[in-house]
Design a protein around this motif. Structure first.
Motif, PDB file in Angstrom:
ATOM      1  N   LYS A  57       0.848  -1.189   0.000  1.00 49.57           N
ATOM      2  CA  LYS A  57       0.000   0.000   0.000  1.00 49.57           C
ATOM      3  C   LYS A  57       0.888   1.246   0.000  1.00 49.57           C
ATOM      4  O   LYS A  57       2.084   1.160   0.290  1.00 49.57           O
ATOM      5  N   SER A 102      -6.317  -2.951  -1.647  1.00 48.41           N
ATOM      6  CA  SER A 102      -6.994  -4.186  -1.226  1.00 48.41           C
ATOM      7  C   SER A 102      -7.711  -4.895  -2.377  1.00 48.41           C
ATOM      8  O   SER A 102      -7.621  -6.106  -2.523  1.00 48.41           O
ATOM      9  N   ARG A 105      -4.969  -6.474  -5.173  1.00 54.02           N
ATOM     10  CA  ARG A 105      -3.735  -7.215  -4.865  1.00 54.02           C
ATOM     11  C   ARG A 105      -3.792  -8.659  -5.355  1.00 54.02           C
ATOM     12  O   ARG A 105      -2.784  -9.178  -5.851  1.00 54.02           O
ATOM     13  N   SER A 119       0.852  -6.452   1.688  1.00 54.52           N
ATOM     14  CA  SER A 119      -0.052  -5.302   1.699  1.00 54.52           C
ATOM     15  C   SER A 119      -1.131  -5.477   2.761  1.00 54.52           C
ATOM     16  O   SER A 119      -2.308  -5.520   2.463  1.00 54.52           O
ATOM     17  N   THR A 120      -0.704  -5.607   4.005  1.00 53.09           N
ATOM     18  CA  THR A 120      -1.600  -5.783   5.168  1.00 53.09           C
ATOM     19  C   THR A 120      -2.687  -6.827   4.866  1.00 53.09           C
ATOM     20  O   THR A 120      -3.842  -6.669   5.251  1.00 53.09           O
ATOM     21  N   MET A 121      -2.281  -7.902   4.187  1.00 54.19           N
ATOM     22  CA  MET A 121      -3.283  -8.867   3.702  1.00 54.19           C
ATOM     23  C   MET A 121      -3.461 -10.045   4.664  1.00 54.19           C
ATOM     24  O   MET A 121      -2.530 -10.781   4.965  1.00 54.19           O
ATOM     25  N   ARG A 127      -9.267 -16.710   0.440  1.00 53.66           N
ATOM     26  CA  ARG A 127      -8.158 -16.206  -0.382  1.00 53.66           C
ATOM     27  C   ARG A 127      -7.194 -17.324  -0.759  1.00 53.66           C
ATOM     28  O   ARG A 127      -6.564 -17.270  -1.814  1.00 53.66           O
ATOM     29  N   GLY A 168     -12.883  -5.033  -1.095  1.00 56.54           N
ATOM     30  CA  GLY A 168     -11.943  -6.155  -1.179  1.00 56.54           C
ATOM     31  C   GLY A 168     -11.232  -6.455   0.121  1.00 56.54           C
ATOM     32  O   GLY A 168     -10.226  -7.154   0.136  1.00 56.54           O
ATOM     33  N   SER A 169     -11.747  -5.910   1.232  1.00 57.69           N
ATOM     34  CA  SER A 169     -11.096  -6.144   2.531  1.00 57.69           C
ATOM     35  C   SER A 169     -11.916  -7.102   3.387  1.00 57.69           C
ATOM     36  O   SER A 169     -13.139  -7.216   3.214  1.00 57.69           O
ATOM     37  N   SER A 171     -12.282  -6.365   6.370  1.00 57.34           N
ATOM     38  CA  SER A 171     -12.960  -5.390   7.243  1.00 57.34           C
ATOM     39  C   SER A 171     -14.401  -5.188   6.801  1.00 57.34           C
ATOM     40  O   SER A 171     -15.304  -5.076   7.637  1.00 57.34           O
ATOM     41  N   TYR A 194      -7.918   3.360   2.378  1.00 60.98           N
ATOM     42  CA  TYR A 194      -8.243   3.785   3.741  1.00 60.98           C
ATOM     43  C   TYR A 194      -8.063   5.292   3.916  1.00 60.98           C
ATOM     44  O   TYR A 194      -8.790   5.921   4.681  1.00 60.98           O
ATOM     45  N   THR A 211     -11.139  -0.875  10.148  1.00 56.82           N
ATOM     46  CA  THR A 211     -10.210  -1.828   9.542  1.00 56.82           C
ATOM     47  C   THR A 211      -9.248  -2.284  10.640  1.00 56.82           C
ATOM     48  O   THR A 211      -9.515  -2.084  11.826  1.00 56.82           O
ATOM     49  N   ILE A 215      -3.487  -0.301  11.094  1.00 53.98           N
ATOM     50  CA  ILE A 215      -3.682   0.670  10.014  1.00 53.98           C
ATOM     51  C   ILE A 215      -4.241   1.963  10.623  1.00 53.98           C
ATOM     52  O   ILE A 215      -3.774   3.061  10.343  1.00 53.98           O
ATOM     53  N   GLU A 237      -6.554 -10.869  12.525  1.00 59.20           N
ATOM     54  CA  GLU A 237      -6.140 -10.709  11.128  1.00 59.20           C
ATOM     55  C   GLU A 237      -4.659 -11.071  10.970  1.00 59.20           C
ATOM     56  O   GLU A 237      -3.779 -10.214  11.097  1.00 59.20           O
ATOM     57  N   TYR A 239      -1.407 -11.560   9.018  1.00 63.46           N
ATOM     58  CA  TYR A 239      -0.893 -11.104   7.716  1.00 63.46           C
ATOM     59  C   TYR A 239       0.091 -12.112   7.124  1.00 63.46           C
ATOM     60  O   TYR A 239       0.980 -12.618   7.817  1.00 63.46           O
TER      61      TYR A 239
END
Ligand code: GLU
Length: 292
Positions: A57, A102, A105, A119-121, A127, A168-169, A171, A194, A211, A215, A237, A239
């Protein structure tokens, strides 16, 4: 006598040939630590190109942020990208950072726009059907960002409110599920990034932004007089670095790098540098199912 010398020479040549590294394990550079990967693999393509392309990001101060003062992208995720480049090429700068938000990616990985995504994924079952993930390198949890003077102190106060988050998050999915379960009737407003969601809150168009806490803390660090994080962590979450499905050589490299960051103490240094916290915890467990 002559015959003996010829035979001896022949034997010596055979021994020397046997001692030479077999084809396929020639190091790519003097400093890089990765043998040349087989033709046709993504790792080989990266090695031939001479640089890694990493998606992060650009608007998250703690993880991936294009610093206007330096014009460089910086943060926890960028450190992961650089560590992978360093391992492959012996050079942490042998990396091109591209913006991966998001919603794009996973398509970026599938289409080969980037080699890896940090990317904070969050790693999850859904997924994992589309891409592969590395071991866990950070564990966040979803929370709420509100204006400093807001009376909202947790999810239960969001009844009938407008809450901003990103397409796409996880969140988005999580807040919709919570709203449904608790009958909160939250109006979820979606943005691409964000920073756009926070700008909308600044303009009074949403009452809260939701989120991952880490972040949100980045936005508080940027404007501490304006925002506060409330409501605690209401999800887990973990990552991971995203890699295109089936690229096992590249995935192995990424996993080795993260393992080394965790065991060498470098993970703690990176944490200290980017995460606004007085205490530096132990690195998270590798398996995303064990994340707390
Ligand atoms: N970690 C969550 C996710 O992967 C939220 C943050 C983000 O959108 O990157 O969806």
């Amino acid at each position: 006598m002559f015959k003996r010398i010829v035979l001896l020479g022949l034997a010596l040549a055979i021994i020397l040939a046997a001692c030479k590294a077999p084809a396929g394990v020639t190091p790519t550079s003097k400093k890089g630590r990765v043998p040349l990967a087989p033709e046709g693999t993504l790792l080989r393509k990266i090695q031939d190109r001479g640089k890694l392309i990493c998606g992060t990001k650009y608007d998250i101060p703690t993880f991936g942020y294009l610093n206007p003062k330096t014009n460089q992208v910086e943060g926890f995720d960028v450190e992961i990208c650089r560590a992978v480049a360093e391992y492959i090429f012996g050079d942490p700068n042998a990396v091109e950072i591209k913006e991966a938000i998001s919603k794009n990616r996973i398509p970026f990985l599938k289409e080969g726009v980037v080699d890896i995504v940090a990317s904070t994924m969050t790693i999850n079952e859904e997924r994992l059907k589309e891409i592969d993930f590395s071991i866990v390198y950070y564990v966040a949890g979803q929370s709420l960002l509100v204006p400093k003077n807001s009376p909202i102190s947790g999810v239960d106060d969001l009844k009938g409110k407008r809450v901003g988050t990103v397409k796409g998050s996880t969140s988005e999915k999580n807040i919709r599920a919570i709203s449904e379960k608790k009958g909160l009737n939250i109006e979820v407003v979606l943005f691409d990034t964000y920073s756009e969601a926070v700008a909308a809150m600044d303009a009074g168009r949403v009452d809260a932004v939701t989120t991952d806490d880490i972040i949100l803390y980045g936005f508080v660090r940027q404007e501490p007089d304006k925002w506060k994080v409330v409501g605690g962590r209401f999800t887990v979450e973990p990552y991971g670095v995203g890699v295109k499905k089936g690229e096992k050589e590249l995935l192995e490299v990424v996993n080795t790098v993260i393992k080394e960051l965790k065991t060498s103490g470098r993970w703690k240094e990176i944490y200290k540098k980017w995460i606004p916290s007085d205490v530096v915890p132990e690195p998270p467990p590798d398996d995303w199912r064990e994340a707390k």
